[in-house]
Design a protein around this motif. Structure first.
Motif, PDB file in Angstrom:
ATOM      1  N   SER A   1       0.589  -1.091  -0.081  1.00  0.00           N
ATOM      2  CA  SER A   1      -0.433   0.485   0.135  1.00  0.00           C
ATOM      3  C   SER A   1       1.395   1.083  -0.089  1.00  0.00           C
ATOM      4  O   SER A   1       1.916   1.174   0.929  1.00  0.00           O
ATOM      5  CB  SER A   1      -0.484  -0.004   1.042  1.00  0.00           C
ATOM      6  OG  SER A   1      -1.419  -0.819   1.515  1.00  0.00           O
ATOM      7  N   ASN A   2       0.849   1.386  -0.861  1.00  0.00           N
ATOM      8  CA  ASN A   2       1.140   3.605  -0.742  1.00  0.00           C
ATOM      9  C   ASN A   2      -0.600   4.496  -0.136  1.00  0.00           C
ATOM     10  O   ASN A   2      -1.109   4.894  -1.244  1.00  0.00           O
ATOM     11  CB  ASN A   2       1.343   3.498  -2.277  1.00  0.00           C
ATOM     12  CG  ASN A   2       1.263   5.578  -2.597  1.00  0.00           C
ATOM     13  OD1 ASN A   2       2.416   6.074  -1.629  1.00  0.00           O
ATOM     14  ND2 ASN A   2       1.517   5.784  -3.407  1.00  0.00           N
ATOM     15  N   LEU A   3      -0.238   4.776   1.571  1.00  0.00           N
ATOM     16  CA  LEU A   3      -1.336   5.503   1.781  1.00  0.00           C
ATOM     17  C   LEU A   3      -0.744   6.722   2.177  1.00  0.00           C
ATOM     18  O   LEU A   3       0.602   7.513   2.763  1.00  0.00           O
ATOM     19  CB  LEU A   3      -1.603   4.961   2.439  1.00  0.00           C
ATOM     20  CG  LEU A   3      -1.547   3.594   2.853  1.00  0.00           C
ATOM     21  CD1 LEU A   3      -2.137   2.937   4.058  1.00  0.00           C
ATOM     22  CD2 LEU A   3      -3.208   3.206   1.625  1.00  0.00           C
ATOM     23  N   VAL A   4      -1.367   8.023   1.932  1.00  0.00           N
ATOM     24  CA  VAL A   4      -1.517   9.164   1.989  1.00  0.00           C
ATOM     25  C   VAL A   4      -2.633   9.536   2.996  1.00  0.00           C
ATOM     26  O   VAL A   4      -3.599   9.882   2.767  1.00  0.00           O
ATOM     27  CB  VAL A   4      -1.200  10.502   1.063  1.00  0.00           C
ATOM     28  CG1 VAL A   4      -1.144  11.283   0.966  1.00  0.00           C
ATOM     29  CG2 VAL A   4      -0.153   9.366  -0.504  1.00  0.00           C
ATOM     30  N   PHE A   5      -1.887   9.977   4.230  1.00  0.00           N
ATOM     31  CA  PHE A   5      -3.197  10.068   5.011  1.00  0.00           C
ATOM     32  C   PHE A   5      -3.392  11.863   4.942  1.00  0.00           C
ATOM     33  O   PHE A   5      -2.060  12.344   5.174  1.00  0.00           O
ATOM     34  CB  PHE A   5      -2.459  10.207   6.473  1.00  0.00           C
ATOM     35  CG  PHE A   5      -2.872   8.892   7.300  1.00  0.00           C
ATOM     36  CD1 PHE A   5      -3.380   7.877   6.785  1.00  0.00           C
ATOM     37  CD2 PHE A   5      -2.021   8.033   8.357  1.00  0.00           C
ATOM     38  CE1 PHE A   5      -3.176   6.430   6.904  1.00  0.00           C
ATOM     39  CE2 PHE A   5      -1.222   7.325   8.990  1.00  0.00           C
ATOM     40  CZ  PHE A   5      -2.365   6.287   7.296  1.00  0.00           C
ATOM     41  N   LEU A   6      -4.759  12.618   4.872  1.00  0.00           N
ATOM     42  CA  LEU A   6      -4.872  13.641   4.084  1.00  0.00           C
ATOM     43  C   LEU A   6      -5.353  14.115   5.844  1.00  0.00           C
ATOM     44  O   LEU A   6      -6.837  13.783   5.447  1.00  0.00           O
ATOM     45  CB  LEU A   6      -5.035  14.327   2.775  1.00  0.00           C
ATOM     46  CG  LEU A   6      -6.151  15.404   2.203  1.00  0.00           C
ATOM     47  CD1 LEU A   6      -5.158  16.523   2.148  1.00  0.00           C
ATOM     48  CD2 LEU A   6      -7.245  15.440   1.472  1.00  0.00           C
ATOM     49  N   LEU A   7      -5.118  14.848   6.425  1.00  0.00           N
ATOM     50  CA  LEU A   7      -6.085  15.221   7.705  1.00  0.00           C
ATOM     51  C   LEU A   7      -6.234  16.641   7.742  1.00  0.00           C
ATOM     52  O   LEU A   7      -5.721  17.585   7.523  1.00  0.00           O
ATOM     53  CB  LEU A   7      -4.743  14.707   8.923  1.00  0.00           C
ATOM     54  CG  LEU A   7      -4.381  13.359   8.637  1.00  0.00           C
ATOM     55  CD1 LEU A   7      -3.625  12.893   9.947  1.00  0.00           C
ATOM     56  CD2 LEU A   7      -6.115  12.281   8.441  1.00  0.00           C
ATOM     57  N   ASP A   8      -7.366  17.291   8.514  1.00  0.00           N
ATOM     58  CA  ASP A   8      -8.134  18.110   8.693  1.00  0.00           C
ATOM     59  C   ASP A   8      -7.647  19.141   9.989  1.00  0.00           C
ATOM     60  O   ASP A   8      -7.905  18.001  10.734  1.00  0.00           O
ATOM     61  CB  ASP A   8      -9.659  18.457   8.220  1.00  0.00           C
ATOM     62  CG  ASP A   8      -9.895  19.379   7.676  1.00  0.00           C
ATOM     63  OD1 ASP A   8      -9.091  20.521   8.845  1.00  0.00           O
ATOM     64  OD2 ASP A   8     -11.691  19.658   8.356  1.00  0.00           O
ATOM     65  N   VAL A   9      -6.671  19.703   9.778  1.00  0.00           N
ATOM     66  CA  VAL A   9      -6.550  20.368  11.108  1.00  0.00           C
ATOM     67  C   VAL A   9      -6.435  21.556  11.348  1.00  0.00           C
ATOM     68  O   VAL A   9      -6.585  22.189  12.227  1.00  0.00           O
ATOM     69  CB  VAL A   9      -4.768  19.589  11.644  1.00  0.00           C
ATOM     70  CG1 VAL A   9      -4.319  18.769  11.433  1.00  0.00           C
ATOM     71  CG2 VAL A   9      -3.951  20.819   9.955  1.00  0.00           C
ATOM     72  N   SER A  10      -8.043  21.545  11.232  1.00  0.00           N
ATOM     73  CA  SER A  10      -8.651  23.507  10.733  1.00  0.00           C
ATOM     74  C   SER A  10      -9.058  23.129  12.108  1.00  0.00           C
ATOM     75  O   SER A  10      -9.245  22.323  13.367  1.00  0.00           O
ATOM     76  CB  SER A  10      -9.864  23.202   9.670  1.00  0.00           C
ATOM     77  OG  SER A  10     -10.261  22.884   9.538  1.00  0.00           O
ATOM     78  N   GLY A  11      -9.487  24.827  12.724  1.00  0.00           N
ATOM     79  CA  GLY A  11     -10.095  25.196  14.136  1.00  0.00           C
ATOM     80  C   GLY A  11     -11.317  23.913  14.421  1.00  0.00           C
ATOM     81  O   GLY A  11     -11.683  24.421  15.213  1.00  0.00           O
TER      82      GLY A  11
END
Length: 673
Positions: free
Chosen positions: A302-312
């Motif tokens: 697997s080639n995984l990219v975690f795209l994580l929302d760190v907005s307020g």
């Protein structure tokens, strides 16, 4: 033997002097014991017992017992923390040192308030003692982490609605919807953006005349987000919005005993016909698909990219903190051949962790631990960066995937749904798929998140607690991360000699034109490893009287109905055809088989799926629910629990009981007004 008291936990450690001879398995240390109610000593079924920050654990059985094994090489002489959770109870922990081959630990959980008020408030505001039914409800509800969120919501709502009369079970739902609902208007006691959740409109499928509309065509759907979201509302003591109830996702949340596929097809096909519980004169048709389970070690890299929302908007405990814990669970499953990168976005997007081998877990965990929420939400920039990172580390023949974790609140940058969809479709064609994980309450953009996942050849799940994260990212990891069939479409032709009318239950946003079935350029749903898909049709047989409205058209001026084919006079109720592509294919393959009517007793799986469908119709206040009641749903589901190893069906029964209590509270409030 010594007794150690840790909060509400009693730990019993015992080492056996004579242990059985060990086989070749590396799992030669066993954790076992019971989880009980600290007050009554009653065994607690469905409690989750885990070793903190690992993938090892088990659910308790009907006797409250758990048992799981761990590798001695990894845990011998280590100090570990055992954690027990069950919604309706406080979290219990026990710190033990692993010095024996068998570790016996009894964990005692203490009941706490969830979405119930502790007293009944009368007109004179005089408290009454909690009754036995409420105590039972407290003990039965699962998933402990919901306690924190629900209790905080209860305090906010109490401040906003004051002395609204409360039902015997403590619910204010009807009064809230009458004008004091947190979604109705901004309130200074509620968090900003509380009323910004969005759901696409759902118009239920009608009954169609089989003679004029013999074909029903739709794309399969393996998303399960709706069920978790509905659970969130019910645990808060509220009805979910009607458009949050996608019945097909509720049905497909549960595993069913479908056979493994045979031959070259990547999935098996199962059909079953019995009476519709809500209208016994009607027939209910079940069509089930099931793909083969794939062991973790057999998954492609697997080639995984975690795209994580760190907005307020992600600050609350049920958002970014839960995202981080969910990602840790997935990281624990990674192998050396797997790679993971982390991209975050708030006011701007950034690369927190470059693509890193799966065996460098501490490096990945450290990057996750450093994440903090703040700023606005540049979702478009984050998605572009994540796809760019995935492209640079593309694994040919592997699982290349972006995993987006967010509350869906995109408000800066590339934010139009159409532009997002075009971007995601382009990357899908290049071989990078998208999985979307929804978190939190108040500003959940359910409609946008479902759309993104559908166009990204991925799936959409709503994670409301740590156990749901484990279900999605550990127990069902193969289905979440490995696609085995794409663009899966079903077309059912109904026999007008036997079927007066039919309606597809759910899948309203997955309907296709009949011509789309043979169009290989038309995008459809994906099936992952170990996935099951169930579709239900309600059928009105020819020759019975019915009071439901059947949609049809006037007679045609230039055409007359065609003569029925010879097969119309046989036992076939319908004929199902399925088209699919291999994960890298461009040309579809066809499977087909007849559906025969029968008089056999329905299977437990059939009955349970029907109960879930009926519950969905009740939540939607559907005109098609007939004489069905919540008590009927509960009775059907209880009689069809089956093995229920993970306790999912038992939880469904308890959620239906919660809804029944909400209905009773609403009726009592209505009677007082």
């Amino acid at each position: 033997m010594r007794k150690i008291l840790v909060g509400s936990v009693v730990v019993l450690l015992s080492a056996f002097s004579a242990t059985p001879a060990r086989g070749p398995s590396a799992f030669d240390i066993v954790f076992t014991g019971r989880v009980v109610d600290a007050g009554s000593g009653e065994s607690l079924r469905g409690a989750q017992v885990t070793i903190e920050a690992t993938r090892y654990g088990a659910l308790t059985d009907a006797d409250g017992r758990y048992r799981f094994a761990v590798p001695a090489a990894e845990f011998r002489n280590r100090e570990v923390v055992l954690v027990a959770t069950l919604l309706g109870y406080g979290r219990a922990e026990a710190t033990v040192r692993v010095t024996a081959d068998t570790i016996r630990t009894e964990l005692r959980l203490r009941a706490t308030a969830i979405a119930f008020d502790a007293v009944t408030v009368t007109d004179a505001a005089q408290p009454k003692a909690e009754d036995a039914s409420m105590q039972s409800a407290r003990r039965q509800v699962e998933y402990q982490r919901r306690r924190v969120e629900a209790e905080a919501a209860r305090r906010r709502l109490t401040a906003s609605i004051g002395s609204v009369p409360v039902s015997p079970m403590g619910f204010r739902s009807a009064a809230l919807r009458a004008g004091a609902a947190p979604h109705a208007a901004p309130n200074p006691n509620l968090p900003p953006g509380w009323n910004t959740e969005s759901y696409d409109l759902i118009e239920e499928n009608p009954f169609l005349a089989a003679a004029r509309n013999p074909l029903s065509t739709f794309s399969i759907d393996v998303d399960r987000a709706s069920y978790g979201n509905i659970r969130r509302f019910l645990l808060d003591g509220r009805r979910p919005p009607k458009d949050a109830v996608r019945i097909e996702e509720m049905i497909n949340y549960f595993p069913y005993a479908y056979p493994e596929p045979k031959g070259d097809a990547p999935f098996s096909i199962t059909t079953e016909v019995a009476s519709a519980p809500w209208r016994p004169a009607h027939r209910l048709v079940r069509i089930g698909l099931h793909t083969e389970d794939v062991a973790l070690e057999e998954l492609p890299p697997s080639n995984l990219v975690f795209l994580l929302d760190v907005s307020g908007s992600m600050r609350p405990a049920n958002k970014l903190p839960l995202v981080k814990q969910s990602m840790r669970l997935l990281v624990n499953e990674l192998r050396p051949q797997d790679r993971v990168a982390i991209v975050v976005y708030a006011g701007a997007a950034g690369l927190v962790l470059p693509s890193t081998p799966g065996d460098e877990k501490m490096k990945i965990m450290d990057a996750i631990d450093r994440l903090e929420a703040g700023g606005s939400t540049a979702g478009g920039a984050g998605i572009r960066l994540a796809y760019d990172v995935a492209r640079r580390n593309h694994i040919e023949g592997g699982n290349n995937r972006v995993i987006l974790a967010t509350d869906g609140d995109f408000n800066i940058g590339v934010s139009s749904d159409a532009e997002m969809v075009r971007l995601i479709e382009e990357k899908r064609r290049q071989g990078t798929f998208l999985t979307v994980l929804g978190f939190g309450t108040g500003n959940l953009k359910d409609s946008k998140m479902e759309k993104l996942a559908d166009h990204g050849n991925g799936n959409y799940a709503y994670i409301d607690n740590e156990l749901e994260a484990r279900k999605v990212l550990v127990s069902e990891m193969g289905g979440t991360l490995l696609t085995v069939a794409k663009d899966v479409k079903l077309q059912v032709e109904f026999n007008p000699a036997r079927v007066l009318a039919y309606r597809l239950i759910g899948y309203e946003n997955r309907l296709l034109a009949a011509e789309d079935f043979n169009d290989d350029t038309k995008d459809a749903g994906e099936l992952g490893a170990g996935h099951s898909v169930t579709a239900l049709y309600e059928v009105i047989p020819v020759g019975i009287e019915t009071d439901v409205e059947i949609r049809g058209v006037d007679s045609l001026r230039y055409q007359t109905p065609t003569r029925p084919a010879p097969a119309a006079g046989g036992e076939e109720l319908a004929y199902v055809k399925i088209r699919y592509k291999t994960p890298t294919g461009t040309k579809s393959r066809l499977l087909e088989r007849p559906i025969l009517d029968g008089d056999d007793e329905p299977s437990a799986d059939f009955t349970f799926a029907a109960a879930v469908a009926g519950f969905g119709m009740l939540l939607r206040d559907s005109e098609y629910s007939g004489a069905l009641t919540t008590d009927d749903v509960i009775a059907m589901a209880r009689g069809a629990l089956g093995p229920d190893v993970e306790g999912y069906r038992a939880e469904f029964v308890r959620l239906a009981e919660l809804f029944r209590d909400i209905e009773r509270g609403e009726a009592e409030i209505a009677a007082r007004q």
